[in-house]
Design a protein around this motif. Structure first.
Motif, PDB file in Angstrom:
ATOM      1  N   PHE A  16      63.215   5.854  76.171  1.00  0.00           N
ATOM      2  CA  PHE A  16      62.104   4.956  75.880  1.00  0.00           C
ATOM      3  C   PHE A  16      60.928   5.677  75.222  1.00  0.00           C
ATOM      4  N   SER A  17      60.614   6.879  75.709  1.00  0.00           N
ATOM      5  CA  SER A  17      59.506   7.595  75.065  1.00  0.00           C
ATOM      6  C   SER A  17      59.941   8.037  73.675  1.00  0.00           C
ATOM      7  N   GLY A  18      61.239   8.285  73.493  1.00  0.00           N
ATOM      8  CA  GLY A  18      61.759   8.622  72.161  1.00  0.00           C
ATOM      9  C   GLY A  18      61.568   7.457  71.204  1.00  0.00           C
ATOM     10  N   TYR A  19      61.915   6.262  71.675  1.00  0.00           N
ATOM     11  CA  TYR A  19      61.713   5.063  70.847  1.00  0.00           C
ATOM     12  C   TYR A  19      60.238   4.930  70.484  1.00  0.00           C
ATOM     13  N   THR A  20      59.371   5.109  71.492  1.00  0.00           N
ATOM     14  CA  THR A  20      57.933   4.955  71.255  1.00  0.00           C
ATOM     15  C   THR A  20      57.424   5.982  70.251  1.00  0.00           C
ATOM     16  N   ASP A  21      57.901   7.224  70.385  1.00  0.00           N
ATOM     17  CA  ASP A  21      57.499   8.261  69.424  1.00  0.00           C
ATOM     18  C   ASP A  21      57.851   7.833  68.001  1.00  0.00           C
ATOM     19  N   ILE A  22      59.076   7.310  67.830  1.00  0.00           N
ATOM     20  CA  ILE A  22      59.508   6.903  66.485  1.00  0.00           C
ATOM     21  C   ILE A  22      58.632   5.743  65.999  1.00  0.00           C
ATOM     22  N   ALA A  23      58.401   4.770  66.893  1.00  0.00           N
ATOM     23  CA  ALA A  23      57.592   3.600  66.516  1.00  0.00           C
ATOM     24  C   ALA A  23      56.188   4.040  66.099  1.00  0.00           C
ATOM     25  N   ILE A  24      55.596   4.954  66.871  1.00  0.00           N
ATOM     26  CA  ILE A  24      54.237   5.416  66.544  1.00  0.00           C
ATOM     27  C   ILE A  24      54.246   6.190  65.218  1.00  0.00           C
ATOM     28  N   GLY A  25      55.285   7.015  65.027  1.00  0.00           N
ATOM     29  CA  GLY A  25      55.398   7.791  63.790  1.00  0.00           C
ATOM     30  C   GLY A  25      55.571   6.896  62.577  1.00  0.00           C
ATOM     31  N   VAL A  26      56.435   5.886  62.715  1.00  0.00           N
ATOM     32  CA  VAL A  26      56.686   4.953  61.609  1.00  0.00           C
ATOM     33  C   VAL A  26      55.398   4.195  61.274  1.00  0.00           C
ATOM     34  N   ALA A  27      54.683   3.754  62.315  1.00  0.00           N
ATOM     35  CA  ALA A  27      53.428   3.018  62.095  1.00  0.00           C
ATOM     36  C   ALA A  27      52.390   3.919  61.416  1.00  0.00           C
ATOM     37  N   LEU A  28      52.365   5.198  61.815  1.00  0.00           N
ATOM     38  CA  LEU A  28      51.417   6.141  61.207  1.00  0.00           C
ATOM     39  C   LEU A  28      51.663   6.265  59.708  1.00  0.00           C
ATOM     40  N   LEU A  29      52.938   6.309  59.335  1.00  0.00           N
ATOM     41  CA  LEU A  29      53.258   6.418  57.905  1.00  0.00           C
ATOM     42  C   LEU A  29      52.790   5.188  57.135  1.00  0.00           C
ATOM     43  N   LEU A  30      52.670   4.056  57.857  1.00  0.00           N
ATOM     44  CA  LEU A  30      52.189   2.840  57.200  1.00  0.00           C
ATOM     45  C   LEU A  30      50.670   2.699  57.317  1.00  0.00           C
ATOM     46  N   GLY A  31      50.040   3.682  57.949  1.00  0.00           N
ATOM     47  CA  GLY A  31      48.578   3.665  58.050  1.00  0.00           C
ATOM     48  C   GLY A  31      48.051   3.038  59.323  1.00  0.00           C
TER      49      GLY A  31
END
Lengths: 462, 356
Positions: free
Chosen positions: A246-261
């Motif tokens: 779950f924290s892995g999923y969250t890390d990816i979600a946060i990273g993906v969102a960061l790339l979108l600003g």
């Protein structure tokens, strides 16, 4: 479309390009992002897109009415609109997630005298997350904590693909300003984002999947045929597996969102280093626990009343939090254990004990509760506990690698936050091409060490 | 930018990079990963079911893999695979081919014709099969059972093992392989594995369950794709069922149970599984030593339809299927395991193996 797949990688490249090309034109950007998110959601099951659109429309209309009546001084009507929206969201959740559970229990209670018809519907992915976000929007509007969002802004917020299917539960107050204001396209936090995505993929694809296949699945599917040592390692293994997943999923979600600003809130903060259950819930699935605190525990009265009321509120909040994860008695028991433990902590504060003892007790209560969370039935959970209590015999499943992995992951929980971010800082300082190539090489290593085929994230089922 | 003044101050301590450069660096990273991993990606693409997406994937990855191999870009991955012992699959494929040659296969004419009008043959357990003339099962010499198959086995196999091993006279093993079947030996070679198990462990009983992933086009040894459920496909698929059944029975006196697919929630998928069940039944019925077990009645409601919840012996509604409408739940696994144990006990010399 799972995050750790080539399909998502290609989808994201297009989404990234469209995001930054259209960002200077807010209206076009919102339409494009809504389209991209709907495409992402429809990839699972296009029929459920209508459900998402319904949640967007109904909650936005309710929000507009709440704001209108509040401005006109009609608090009663505003409250009625809020209640209607919440009931609507709960009905949506109830029909798809809970109806059959209660219908079966009712049928069994009535015996052969009556049979309650079952719906047997497929659970739409992410429904628990977007309905909770929608509820927080109408409640916050009613509390005047936020301003109403324009229709398109709200649609982009509720459907935003990085957090749509498994969180984190981002509140309107956090997203609305980010949708309104344009991030600087010259300063994309690529180093931080690449680091988060790689870390998340590593946790999910390598650690979570490996632990599941090497020990956890075996122990939980057939506990009686394993030694108590294996069962103990299996339970510890699940604690690490679900954290990594779950924290892995969250890390990816946060990273993906960061790339979108976009910057999402933190959802995990080394939860297994907690010295109390209270602290654990400040570190585990933070966006859900703060949601439950703000929209359930405090409205119930929180700790403002008598001691007994506080215990009742804690118990109720945790049991409903358990039920949020799924409609089985196991989740209810999981929540109940946490509710009881949180209440006992208030009755018998253990602050005077040595930190190691406090950590040990907290961690093992959490692990005990995970048994009910992971087991697929109550009797299976009891089988696991029985097997754990059996006489020690030789461990067959436990390998030095699994023990090393568990110890390593546990030790990582105690690394100071500033130290754990060193990798991010190092990557962020590199030139952009080095960042990209490091990201590429990281993907190769993760694919190399990961097993064939990666199971969906555990939290997708909620 | 339409409104430069509305941009946020840089929230990132290390500044960040322009989106265009991030995009290009991401592309560079993907190209590097794709080049190093091209062998694995091509293998993944080749394992996809025969479809347009498979053709496109193979068409994309083949030249990339060729170029990457020529430029020696794939060596880091190859070294990694070597160090992790990942290059062990090819022997199995060869073994399977040898076995296909070794096991006598009946010709297509010998098989009963498959006709939709023809009612499926009724299942009758052949009680004449002798498991062992004088079985003396003990904890030192237990009755051994192997359960082999796809993800359906994953969901009930361990439950079966636990229930079977309640008798100290029984030793059971479950070996599922996710996403596998008889259609794609290039993904997992079941005939080879079954042959290994029979040779190495010589079990007294074998439970086989395949089909969930098999309603797809098949590639023949000659490299020709056969469209699913055409006459040619059926002939090829039946030859694979036959091969597996023959390998499982061998020359030993062994109980071989072939478990048919239960009803499925999806209408199309359910219909395809029923077609496969007909093939399994026909092949099993043409052999004395293989017994087909029909699960349709075990997992349907009073109207004969798929049901997630079914009443147990006490009339209590129980969820027997998972939310995916395909796999068995914990309780469904217990039902099936109990059914299988009952069936095994019907064989001569095995009654009372699990007590009353």
């Amino acid at each position: 479309m799972l995050f750790p797949t080539l399909a998502f990688g290609l989808f994201f490249l297009v989404a990234f390009l469209l995001n930054w090309l259209t960002r200077p034109h807010p209206m076009i950007w919102k339409i494009v992002m809504l389209g991209v998110s709907i495409f992402f959601y429809g990839w699972w099951n296009w029929r459920f897109v209508f459900l998402l659109l319904w949640a967007i429309t109904s909650n936005w209309v309710a929000g507009t009415q709440i704001d209108k009546h509040l401005c006109a001084g009609s608090k009663r009507l505003a409250k009625n609109w809020m209640r209607t929206a919440i009931v609507g969201d709960l009905v949506l959740l109830g029909v798809f997630k809970y109806y059959d559970f209660f219908a079966v229990e009712l049928s069994n209670l009535l015996g052969s005298s009556a049979t309650v018809p079952l719906l047997e519907l497929t659970l739409p992915v992410g429904i628990s997350f977007f309905t909770f976000q929608a509820m927080s929007y109408v409640i916050d509007l009613h509390r005047r904590d936020i301003d109403p969002m324009p229709m398109l802004d709200f649609a982009v917020y509720l459907s935003f693909f990085p957090q749509l299917v498994a969180g984190p539960i981002v509140r309107a107050a956090e997203m609305a300003p980010q949708i309104r204001k344009q991030p600087d396209p010259r300063r994309v936090a690529s180093g931080e984002a690449f680091h988060l995505i790689l870390r998340g993929l590593f946790k999910k694809v390598v650690i979570s999947s490996w632990l599941a296949s090497a020990i956890v699945d075996d122990v939980f599917s057939n506990p009686e045929s394993h030694s108590s040592q294996d069962v103990l390692i299996g339970i510890y293994g699940y604690a690490i597996q679900i954290y990594a997943d779950f924290s892995g999923y969250t890390d990816i979600a946060i990273g993906v969102a960061l790339l979108l600003g976009f910057r999402f809130p933190t959802n995990f903060d080394r939860p297994y280093s907690a010295l109390s259950l209270r602290e654990f819930w400040k570190r585990w699935h933070i966006t859900l626990s703060s949601w439950l605190r703000d929209y359930l525990y405090i409205p119930l009265g929180g700790n403002r009343g008598k001691q007994s009321d506080t215990y009742r509120n804690l118990l109720l909040t945790m049991v409903l939090g358990g039920l949020w994860h799924g409609s089985t008695w196991n989740f209810v028991i999981w929540g109940f254990i946490h509710g009881i433990a949180l209440s006992v902590e208030r009755i018998l504060p253990n602050r005077r004990n040595h930190p190691v003892i406090r950590w040990f007790v907290t961690f093992h209560i959490v692990c005990f509760a995970w048994v009910f969370f992971r087991a697929d039935s109550l009797s299976s959970a009891l089988d696991v506990i029985r097997a754990l209590a059996s006489l020690p015999s030789s461990a067959e499943l436990t390998s030095s690698l699994s023990v090393l992995l568990l110890v390593g992951m546990m030790a990582a929980q105690f690394v100071p936050y500033s130290k754990s971010e060193d990798l991010k800082r190092i990557l962020s300082r590199q030139r952009i091409l080095v960042q990209g190539l490091t990201f590429g090489f990281g993907l190769v290593l993760i694919d190399l060490f990961g097993p064939e085929g990666v199971a969906p994230f555990i939290y997708f089922q909620f | 930018m339409e409104d430069e003044t509305d941009t946020e101050p840089n929230p990132h301590p290390h500044g960040g990079f322009p989106a265009g450069k991030v995009f290009l660096s991401g592309i560079a990273g993907f190209i590097l990963a794709a080049a190093i991993n091209s062998g694995a990606l091509l293998a993944d693409a080749e394992q996809l079911p025969d479809s347009r997406s498979r053709s496109v994937s193979v068409a994309i990855w083949s030249p990339i893999e060729k170029i990457a191999s020529t430029l020696k870009l794939t060596w880091p991955r190859n070294v990694g695979d070597f160090l992790l012992g990942r290059n062990e699959g090819e022997d199995q494929i060869d073994l399977r081919r040898e076995q296909i040659g070794a096991v006598p296969q009946p010709s297509a004419e010998e098989w009963p014709a498959l006709s939709p009008e023809k009612p499926p043959p009724t299942y009758e357990l052949d009680q004449t099969t002798a498991v062992a003339s004088e079985p003396v099962w003990s904890s030192g010499n237990p009755f051994t059972i192997w359960v082999l198959g796809d993800s359906m086995v994953q969901f009930f196999g361990e439950t079966f093992v636990r229930m079977a091993e309640r008798s100290s006279l029984v030793a059971a093993t479950s070996e599922p392989k996710l996403a596998s079947g008889l259609s794609r030996p290039d993904y997992f070679d079941w005939p080879a594995r079954i042959s290994d198990v029979m040779t190495e462990y010589d079990p007294d009983a074998v439970v086989l369950m395949f089909g969930g992933n098999d309603a797809q086009n098949i590639k023949t040894d000659e490299g020709q794709w056969l469209k699913r459920f055409t006459a040619e496909w059926e002939e090829e698929y039946r030859s694979r069922i036959a091969l597996v059944m023959d390998l499982a029975t061998g020359t030993e006196e062994r109980v071989v149970l072939w478990v048919g697919q239960p009803p499925m929630r999806g209408e199309g998928f359910d219909s395809r599984m029923k077609q496969l069940n007909d093939l399994y039944r026909l092949e099993a019925d043409s052999r004395l030593d293989v017994h087909y077990l029909d699960l349709q009645s075990l997992f349907t409601d009073e109207n004969g339809a798929y049901a997630r919840y079914l009443p147990d012996s006490s009339g209590k509604l129980t969820d027997v299927r998972l939310t995916d409408g395909v796999h068995l739940s914990h309780w469904g696994g217990e039902w099936l395991s109990e059914f299988l144990l009952d069936e095994i006990e019907k064989f001569p010399g095995l009654d009372g193996l699990w007590g009353e």
